[in-house]
Design a protein around this motif. Structure first.
Motif, mmCIF file in Angstrom:
data_model
loop_
_atom_site.group_PDB
_atom_site.id
_atom_site.type_symbol
_atom_site.label_atom_id
_atom_site.label_comp_id
_atom_site.label_asym_id
_atom_site.label_seq_id
_atom_site.Cartn_x
_atom_site.Cartn_y
_atom_site.Cartn_z
ATOM 1 N N VAL A 31 0.871 -1.174 0.000
ATOM 2 C CA VAL A 31 0.000 0.000 0.000
ATOM 3 C C VAL A 31 0.904 1.219 0.000
ATOM 4 O O VAL A 31 1.597 1.481 0.978
ATOM 5 N N ASP A 32 0.908 1.922 -1.112
ATOM 6 C CA ASP A 32 1.751 3.105 -1.213
ATOM 7 C C ASP A 32 0.997 4.303 -1.782
ATOM 8 O O ASP A 32 1.587 5.272 -2.216
ATOM 9 N N ILE A 33 -0.322 4.220 -1.765
ATOM 10 C CA ILE A 33 -1.158 5.336 -2.197
ATOM 11 C C ILE A 33 -1.631 6.059 -0.943
ATOM 12 O O ILE A 33 -2.101 5.423 0.004
ATOM 13 N N GLY A 34 -1.510 7.372 -0.952
ATOM 14 C CA GLY A 34 -1.900 8.168 0.210
ATOM 15 C C GLY A 34 -3.405 8.279 0.363
ATOM 16 O O GLY A 34 -4.189 7.866 -0.502
ATOM 17 N N TYR A 35 -3.799 8.872 1.466
ATOM 18 C CA TYR A 35 -5.217 9.014 1.794
ATOM 19 C C TYR A 35 -5.934 10.001 0.879
ATOM 20 O O TYR A 35 -7.159 10.039 0.866
ATOM 21 N N ARG A 36 -5.185 10.751 0.111
ATOM 22 C CA ARG A 36 -5.789 11.688 -0.846
ATOM 23 C C ARG A 36 -6.674 10.948 -1.848
ATOM 24 O O ARG A 36 -7.676 11.477 -2.305
ATOM 25 N N HIS A 37 -6.283 9.738 -2.176
ATOM 26 C CA HIS A 37 -7.032 8.901 -3.121
ATOM 27 C C HIS A 37 -7.581 7.699 -2.348
ATOM 28 O O HIS A 37 -7.131 6.562 -2.521
ATOM 29 N N GLY A 38 -8.551 7.969 -1.492
ATOM 30 C CA GLY A 38 -9.070 6.962 -0.566
ATOM 31 C C GLY A 38 -9.555 5.690 -1.219
ATOM 32 O O GLY A 38 -9.274 4.590 -0.739
ATOM 33 N N ASN A 39 -10.292 5.801 -2.332
ATOM 34 C CA ASN A 39 -10.806 4.594 -2.988
ATOM 35 C C ASN A 39 -9.680 3.748 -3.564
ATOM 36 O O ASN A 39 -9.698 2.518 -3.444
ATOM 37 N N LEU A 40 -8.710 4.397 -4.176
ATOM 38 C CA LEU A 40 -7.578 3.651 -4.719
ATOM 39 C C LEU A 40 -6.769 3.016 -3.598
ATOM 40 O O LEU A 40 -6.314 1.872 -3.701
ATOM 41 N N ARG A 41 -6.591 3.741 -2.500
ATOM 42 C CA ARG A 41 -5.870 3.197 -1.350
ATOM 43 C C ARG A 41 -6.597 1.986 -0.780
ATOM 44 O O ARG A 41 -5.984 0.966 -0.475
ATOM 45 N N ASN A 42 -7.916 2.094 -0.643
ATOM 46 C CA ASN A 42 -8.699 0.964 -0.131
ATOM 47 C C ASN A 42 -8.579 -0.245 -1.058
ATOM 48 O O ASN A 42 -8.463 -1.380 -0.593
ATOM 49 N N ALA A 43 -8.606 0.005 -2.353
ATOM 50 C CA ALA A 43 -8.441 -1.094 -3.304
ATOM 51 C C ALA A 43 -7.069 -1.737 -3.136
ATOM 52 O O ALA A 43 -6.944 -2.969 -3.159
ATOM 53 N N GLN A 44 -6.041 -0.927 -2.950
ATOM 54 C CA GLN A 44 -4.700 -1.464 -2.730
ATOM 55 C C GLN A 44 -4.649 -2.303 -1.460
ATOM 56 O O GLN A 44 -4.035 -3.365 -1.446
ATOM 57 N N GLN A 45 -5.279 -1.832 -0.414
ATOM 58 C CA GLN A 45 -5.299 -2.596 0.835
ATOM 59 C C GLN A 45 -5.966 -3.952 0.626
ATOM 60 O O GLN A 45 -5.492 -4.966 1.146
ATOM 61 N N ASN A 46 -7.030 -3.982 -0.162
ATOM 62 C CA ASN A 46 -7.706 -5.246 -0.451
ATOM 63 C C ASN A 46 -6.814 -6.178 -1.266
ATOM 64 O O ASN A 46 -6.813 -7.397 -1.051
ATOM 65 N N ILE A 47 -6.059 -5.614 -2.185
ATOM 66 C CA ILE A 47 -5.127 -6.427 -2.979
ATOM 67 C C ILE A 47 -4.057 -7.031 -2.078
ATOM 68 O O ILE A 47 -3.729 -8.222 -2.206
ATOM 69 N N VAL A 48 -3.513 -6.231 -1.185
ATOM 70 C CA VAL A 48 -2.489 -6.733 -0.264
ATOM 71 C C VAL A 48 -3.067 -7.861 0.591
ATOM 72 O O VAL A 48 -2.425 -8.902 0.786
#
Length: 95
Positions: A31-48
């Protein structure tokens, strides 16, 4: 902001980041996307999380999954990278 609040924030950030740092060491997505892009960050967390669950399945099944789990992990890593690129594009476009 007082010192206690700063220390608490640092400790919480370290606790949240620790599992992701471990995954980065074994070649998995991060997870390396900041909170500025919350949906993309959440998607990354799900991928991890999905990547880790596939790793657990490989261990539980003694790697007898016909190479499909490894392929799934490769695709999850690719999806993670694409999300990072999407966030970078949004940043360039001032979103």
């Amino acid at each position: 902001m007082n010192v206690k609040a700063i220390i608490t924030g640092i400790v919480l950030a370290a606790a949240v980041a620790a599992p992701f740092a471990t995954m980065a060491q074994d070649g998995g997505p991060v997870v390396d996307i900041g909170y500025r892009h919350g949906n993309l960050r959440n998607a990354q967390q799900n991928i991890v999380q999905a990547w880790q669950l596939v790793s657990d399945a490989q261990i539980d099944n003694d790697d007898r999954l016909g190479g499909h789990a490894a392929r799934a992990k490769a695709l999850l890593t690719q999806a993670d990278e694409e999300l990072r690129l999407a966030a970078d594009a949004a940043n360039r476009n001032h979103w």
